[in-house]
Design an enzyme around this catalytic site. Sequence first.
Site, PDB file in Angstrom:
ATOM      1  N   GLY A   9       0.471  -1.018  -0.282  1.00 50.68           N
ATOM      2  CA  GLY A   9      -0.602  -0.212  -0.106  1.00 50.68           C
ATOM      3  C   GLY A   9       0.962   1.043   0.080  1.00 50.68           C
ATOM      4  O   GLY A   9       0.841   1.693   1.136  1.00 50.68           O
ATOM      5  N   ALA A  10       1.120   1.812  -1.481  1.00 48.24           N
ATOM      6  CA  ALA A  10       1.928   2.824  -1.293  1.00 48.24           C
ATOM      7  C   ALA A  10       1.639   4.466  -1.094  1.00 48.24           C
ATOM      8  O   ALA A  10       1.893   5.382  -2.690  1.00 48.24           O
ATOM      9  CB  ALA A  10       3.175   2.634  -2.555  1.00 48.24           C
ATOM     10  N   ARG A  81     -11.532   6.234   5.023  1.00 42.35           N
ATOM     11  CA  ARG A  81     -12.968   6.746   5.664  1.00 42.35           C
ATOM     12  C   ARG A  81     -13.638   7.498   4.592  1.00 42.35           C
ATOM     13  O   ARG A  81     -13.000   8.542   4.942  1.00 42.35           O
ATOM     14  CB  ARG A  81     -13.495   6.788   6.882  1.00 42.35           C
ATOM     15  CG  ARG A  81     -15.088   6.701   7.205  1.00 42.35           C
ATOM     16  CD  ARG A  81     -15.054   6.106   9.093  1.00 42.35           C
ATOM     17  NE  ARG A  81     -16.446   6.882   9.498  1.00 42.35           N
ATOM     18  CZ  ARG A  81     -16.534   7.158  10.461  1.00 42.35           C
ATOM     19  NH1 ARG A  81     -15.776   7.250  11.396  1.00 42.35           N
ATOM     20  NH2 ARG A  81     -17.249   7.455  11.325  1.00 42.35           N
ATOM     21  N   ARG A  87     -18.341   3.237  10.446  1.00 43.94           N
ATOM     22  CA  ARG A  87     -16.331   2.149  10.989  1.00 43.94           C
ATOM     23  C   ARG A  87     -16.873   0.894   9.857  1.00 43.94           C
ATOM     24  O   ARG A  87     -16.122   0.662  10.017  1.00 43.94           O
ATOM     25  CB  ARG A  87     -16.459   2.871  12.223  1.00 43.94           C
ATOM     26  CG  ARG A  87     -15.233   3.683  12.663  1.00 43.94           C
ATOM     27  CD  ARG A  87     -15.371   4.501  14.283  1.00 43.94           C
ATOM     28  NE  ARG A  87     -14.428   3.101  14.992  1.00 43.94           N
ATOM     29  CZ  ARG A  87     -13.260   3.574  14.621  1.00 43.94           C
ATOM     30  NH1 ARG A  87     -12.806   4.372  13.822  1.00 43.94           N
ATOM     31  NH2 ARG A  87     -12.205   2.432  15.014  1.00 43.94           N
ATOM     32  N   ASN A  94     -11.553  -3.261   4.028  1.00 47.36           N
ATOM     33  CA  ASN A  94     -10.863  -3.288   4.928  1.00 47.36           C
ATOM     34  C   ASN A  94     -10.010  -4.453   5.259  1.00 47.36           C
ATOM     35  O   ASN A  94      -9.404  -5.056   5.060  1.00 47.36           O
ATOM     36  CB  ASN A  94     -10.427  -2.372   5.577  1.00 47.36           C
ATOM     37  CG  ASN A  94      -9.747  -1.330   5.136  1.00 47.36           C
ATOM     38  OD1 ASN A  94     -10.084  -0.567   3.555  1.00 47.36           O
ATOM     39  ND2 ASN A  94      -9.144  -0.642   5.702  1.00 47.36           N
ATOM     40  N   HIS A 174      -7.097   2.125  18.227  1.00 45.70           N
ATOM     41  CA  HIS A 174      -7.230   3.577  18.082  1.00 45.70           C
ATOM     42  C   HIS A 174      -8.095   3.550  17.479  1.00 45.70           C
ATOM     43  O   HIS A 174      -8.413   4.409  16.717  1.00 45.70           O
ATOM     44  CB  HIS A 174      -6.181   2.789  16.332  1.00 45.70           C
ATOM     45  CG  HIS A 174      -5.595   4.128  16.227  1.00 45.70           C
ATOM     46  ND1 HIS A 174      -5.092   5.232  16.680  1.00 45.70           N
ATOM     47  CD2 HIS A 174      -5.750   3.954  14.505  1.00 45.70           C
ATOM     48  CE1 HIS A 174      -4.804   5.857  15.573  1.00 45.70           C
ATOM     49  NE2 HIS A 174      -4.655   5.490  14.176  1.00 45.70           N
TER      50      HIS A 174
END
Length: 301
Positions: A9-10, A81, A87, A94, A174
């Site tokens: 994931g860049a 998001r 969420r 994801n 988190h």
Amino acid sequence: MKTKIAIIGAGRVGSAIAYTLAHKKVADEIVLLDIMKDMLEGQALDIAQSLAWTSGTRVFAGDYDDIEGSRIVIICAGVGRKPGMTRLDLAVTNASIVRGVASSVKQHAPHAIIITLTNPVDVINQVVWRATGFHRDRVIGQGGVLDSLRFRWAISKTLKVSPSDVDAYVLGEHGDSKVLAFSKVLVKGKPPKLSVGEKIKISEELDASNENIIKKKGATEFAPAQAVARMVESIIGDKKDVLPCSVVLRGEYGIKDVSIGVPVVLGRNGVEKVEEWALDPSELSTLKRSAEIIQDMQEKV
Ligand code: NAD
């Protein structure tokens, strides 16, 4: 033997992590992977050229074959998001992206230590742990180090001291149910006398700062990159730093099979120990409530 780090994931945070790690010279090679091939090659080239004066680190765009032999694999693949997305929607999307990534990591870098960033990171880290079947000590979510940086920053602003004079940790999710461990805060080595009003101000300052970054620039990059760098330096340098990381618990703090932010010792094997701090009773009950919130989402993804 060469030290290799892979970043999957860049996008915004993955590239900031690559740039930060390369300039800190913590690895000989950093390989970046992404499904957006042109963007990936552009990011790798841009970072590689930024190193021409300074670092010997080789940064390049690759594929799963190139992650073989990686000491650490950092997972930042996924979406942020979007407006209207809950969420839970984010977690479901994801989790499905990361399950595929995790099974490729298992196949190509079975001995790596994984650092997960993709949000909601506690839920996603548990997904990565299950999908790889790795020992829990090698599947570590980043959330708490960043939140703790922000906590230090907010305390220093309120008390008008240097952030480097503040020692403070955020545990738990988190996210909204995080635990600000006020009972463990030290300022210039001593517990500060904080009024209820000051604690509320610090907590609000911390939340507002994060929301403002997302509102004003759409993503966080540089602070999470520093947080990851701290974790990577501790693992590669076998430094045994105590850092708050998301790890699947096995009964510590009365929590089981949930990945949640707790203080851990990070060294060459990943999580070398989960520290069981004597928290204030209200902090402990907030931590347990936080675990229930994560578990509830975990069961739905
Ligand atoms: P971004 O959209 O800029 O980058 C995400 C990248 O993932 C994109 O380039 C996309 O092409 C790639 N991707 C998607 N599916 C993939 C797959 N199957 N394999 C490889 N690459 C894939 O987003 P961002 O701002 O970099 O954030 C990425 C994730 O990290 C988000 O979930 C975000 O919430 C999270 N994040 C977490 C923290 C943290 O502290 N835990 C901090 C910042 C961002």
